[in-house]
Design an enzyme around this catalytic site. Structure first.
Site, PDB file in Angstrom:
ATOM      1  N   GLY A  89     -30.442  22.070  26.857  1.00 54.63           N
ATOM      2  CA  GLY A  89     -30.516  21.376  28.159  1.00 54.63           C
ATOM      3  C   GLY A  89     -30.201  19.905  27.994  1.00 54.63           C
ATOM      4  N   GLY A  91     -30.963  16.644  27.430  1.00 53.63           N
ATOM      5  CA  GLY A  91     -32.128  15.926  26.919  1.00 53.63           C
ATOM      6  C   GLY A  91     -32.012  14.423  27.086  1.00 53.63           C
ATOM      7  N   ARG A  92     -30.779  13.962  27.284  1.00 55.94           N
ATOM      8  CA  ARG A  92     -30.588  12.513  27.396  1.00 55.94           C
ATOM      9  C   ARG A  92     -29.507  12.130  28.389  1.00 55.94           C
ATOM     10  NH1 ARG A  92     -27.491  10.778  21.874  1.00 55.94           N
ATOM     11  NH2 ARG A  92     -26.390  12.732  21.479  1.00 55.94           N
ATOM     12  N   LYS A 112     -24.693   9.459  30.173  1.00 55.21           N
ATOM     13  CA  LYS A 112     -25.196   9.990  28.898  1.00 55.21           C
ATOM     14  C   LYS A 112     -25.978   8.891  28.176  1.00 55.21           C
ATOM     15  CE  LYS A 112     -23.720  12.276  24.655  1.00 55.21           C
ATOM     16  NZ  LYS A 112     -22.618  12.991  24.007  1.00 55.21           N
ATOM     17  N   ARG A 175     -19.596   9.460  32.098  1.00 55.44           N
ATOM     18  CA  ARG A 175     -18.578  10.473  31.815  1.00 55.44           C
ATOM     19  C   ARG A 175     -18.179  11.166  33.109  1.00 55.44           C
ATOM     20  NH1 ARG A 175     -20.547  14.505  27.312  1.00 55.44           N
ATOM     21  NH2 ARG A 175     -22.014  15.316  28.839  1.00 55.44           N
ATOM     22  N   ASP A 251     -22.730  25.002  23.383  1.00 56.95           N
ATOM     23  CA  ASP A 251     -23.211  24.087  24.431  1.00 56.95           C
ATOM     24  C   ASP A 251     -22.314  22.855  24.547  1.00 56.95           C
ATOM     25  OD1 ASP A 251     -24.630  23.896  21.800  1.00 56.95           O
ATOM     26  OD2 ASP A 251     -25.200  21.941  22.600  1.00 56.95           O
ATOM     27  N   ASN A 252     -21.314  22.753  23.683  1.00 57.27           N
ATOM     28  CA  ASN A 252     -20.382  21.628  23.781  1.00 57.27           C
ATOM     29  C   ASN A 252     -19.008  22.080  24.262  1.00 57.27           C
ATOM     30  OD1 ASN A 252     -22.307  19.811  22.970  1.00 57.27           O
ATOM     31  ND2 ASN A 252     -21.732  19.872  20.815  1.00 57.27           N
TER      32      ASN A 252
END
Ligand code: AMP
Ligand code: MG
Length: 492
Positions: A89, A91-92, A112, A175, A251-252
């Site tokens: 998830g 996180g940042r 981000k 982003r 996840d990327n």
């Protein structure tokens, strides 16, 4: 074009409901400072590139929330280095919303490094300034090379020290992406046994990104095909320009095949098929020459989450298209680099023997092609210096190459023009990025970030003049010996 306070937020992801995200505001960052603003990307969200930037430090740090934004942290999971991690998830980072531009398209607007969320797993929710500078430049470098990638809108530094190996300053990148939905969003619902949520995600992506498929009874199959093809083309682009992503976890990878989540990425200097840009990748899972196969594996994992929508043999059939699409795209890109348009079996053999030669002699991968073009105007000196010795297979290769050039039936000048339009003079070499980072961190001098950006947004041409201390020869030189094969660590 709109001022920053009048962006057209649409916020479609929010409509999926609370199972898909945590609604969360950014954690204010102390004394934010605008380090870079990318005017070229502003129109992607309908933002006036000439807008007054006074308020931007506040906006791009998340301290000032824009009207219409509904910030959220997405929940996702993913395979990291081949091992399933059930709960990742955002996180940042936070999705502030989707913003429509003047052409009616929309882009995700994402910060981000803007503080902890429910998914931060004890980490600080921040990103280092050094990794933020790399990400800001990396996205624009790939875009300049004509590859599919997320984009950088802004870079902000905040006056807080965060702790990695040492205390260091933090940064926030804004982003822009066509979507932030990752393979990992699908995996999260698949592995928690909620196929109906996988279906909702698929419907969401089809509706907003593949609208032509909405009415088609085969839409899920066609949607998966779209993801397979976009991913194959993206990775073929990486292989052609010598880009190593570094962390190809599921996840990327986004559903739309944009290069995403730039961490310990790197552009290869000397050609080395086993180049590993990520220092944390001790087994070389994501080594340069593994990337195409990892792309396929990740798509296989995505396919597993769609089994209730697409029969297994159909999924396999669609996945099998991956290598066909990859090979076609890669061959076309390599043909262009060599100034050729006929990419037949003879060309394939030329290309394969070229890669054998490059692996044996390890010239600078980027500059090799510029020197090859130069050799067509009589300057063979630089090219030959790249090779340890003039072996028979080298001569054979040049003869074979000349034969294929003859088939093109064009003059040398056109040939060189073609090649220089396909082979960058400037890439984001790690040591160049590091110079920009050092200057920023030690002297609060951000001018090198801007200089690199100027070069990388148009990497095929020499700058018109050497304003702002841009010396083309310096920036296009082979990476100096001590900095070759530099690796970057994941923990940033
Ligand atoms: P990344 O390496 O940026 O792709 O991140 C992998 C996962 O770790 C994601 O779930 C991130 O949100 C999370 N993560 C990485 N660094 C941090 C951090 N400093 N604070 C909170 N979460 C983080
Ligand atoms: Mg990530």
């Amino acid at each position: 074009m709109n001022p920053i306070t009048q962006l057209k937020f649409k916020n479609r992801f929010v409509k999926l409901g609370g199972d898909f995200f945590q609604a969360k505001h950014p954690v204010p960052g102390q004394s934010p400072r605008l380090i870079a603003f990318n005017r070229d990307a502003a129109p992607l969200i309908g933002l006036d590139p000439e807008a007054e930037t006074e308020s931007f430090a506040g906006v791009f740090s998340g301290n000032t929330l824009l009207p219409g934004a509904e910030p959220l942290a997405m929940v996702y999971a993913g395979h990291q280095f081949g091992v399933y991690n059930p709960q990742l998830g955002d996180g940042r980072g936070l999705l502030l919303g989707e913003v429509e531009n003047d052409a009616g398209e929309s882009r995700d607007f994402y910060l981000k490094g803007c503080g902890q969320t429910r998914f931060c797993r004890g980490f600080d929710g921040r990103a280092t300034l050094r990794s933020s500078i790399r990400e800001y430049l990396g996205q624009e470098a790939l875009h300049g090379l004509g590859l599919s990638t997320t984009r950088s809108l802004a870079l902000v530094g905040i006056g807080e020290l965060i702790y990695r190996e040492h205390p260091e300053p933090a940064g926030i990148v804004t982003r822009l992406a066509r979507t932030h939905i990752r393979f990992g969003n699908f995996e999260y619902f698949h592995y928690t046994n909620r196929p109906e949520h996988v279906t909702r995600l698929a419907d969401h992506v089809v509706e907003h990104h593949f609208p032509e498929m909405v009415e088609d009874k085969d839409r899920y199959r066609l949607f998966y095909r779209g993801v397979v093809e976009n991913t194959a083309r993206m990775i073929a682009g990486w292989q052609a320009v010598g880009f190593g992503h570094g962390v190809m976890n599921t996840d990327n990878m986004t559903l739309l095949g944009e290069t995403f989540d730039f961490g310990p990425f790197g552009f290869m200097d000397r050609f080395n098929p086993r180049y590993i840009c990520n220092r944390s990748d001790t087994h070389g899972r994501y080594a340069f020459n593994q990337q195409p196969e990892i792309g396929r594996w990740n798509l296989f994992k995505l396919g597993e989450t769609l089994q209730h929508l697409i029969p297994a043999d159909t999924l396999q059939e669609e996945l099998n298209r991956y290598s066909t699409v990859f090979n076609l795209e890669f061959q076309n890109r390599m043909a262009a680099k060599l100034g050729l348009t006929i990419a037949d079996a003879e060309f394939e053999s030329l290309m394969n023997s070229l890669f054998r030669l490059l692996a044996a002699h390890q010239p600078d991968y980027t500059n090799f092609f510029r020197r090859l073009a130069d050799s067509k105007t009589g300057n063979t000196q630089d090219l030959l210096e790249d090779f340890h010795q003039r072996t028979g297979d080298l001569d054979d290769w040049f003869k074979q190459y000349d034969r294929l050039l003859e088939r093109e039936d064009i003059d040398a000048e056109t040939q060189v023009e073609r090649m220089n339009a396909a082979n960058p003079k400037f890439i984001l070499r790690n040591y160049l990025a590091q110079r920009a980072i050092d200057l920023a961190m030690m002297e609060q001098d951000f001018s090198e970030i801007e200089r690199l950006h100027q070069l990388l947004k148009n990497p095929f041409a020499d700058p018109d003049d050497d304003r702002d201390g841009i010396d083309p020869e310096f920036y296009s030189a082979d990476t100096p010996e001590p900095y070759r094969g530099m690796q970057v660590s994941c923990s940033a």
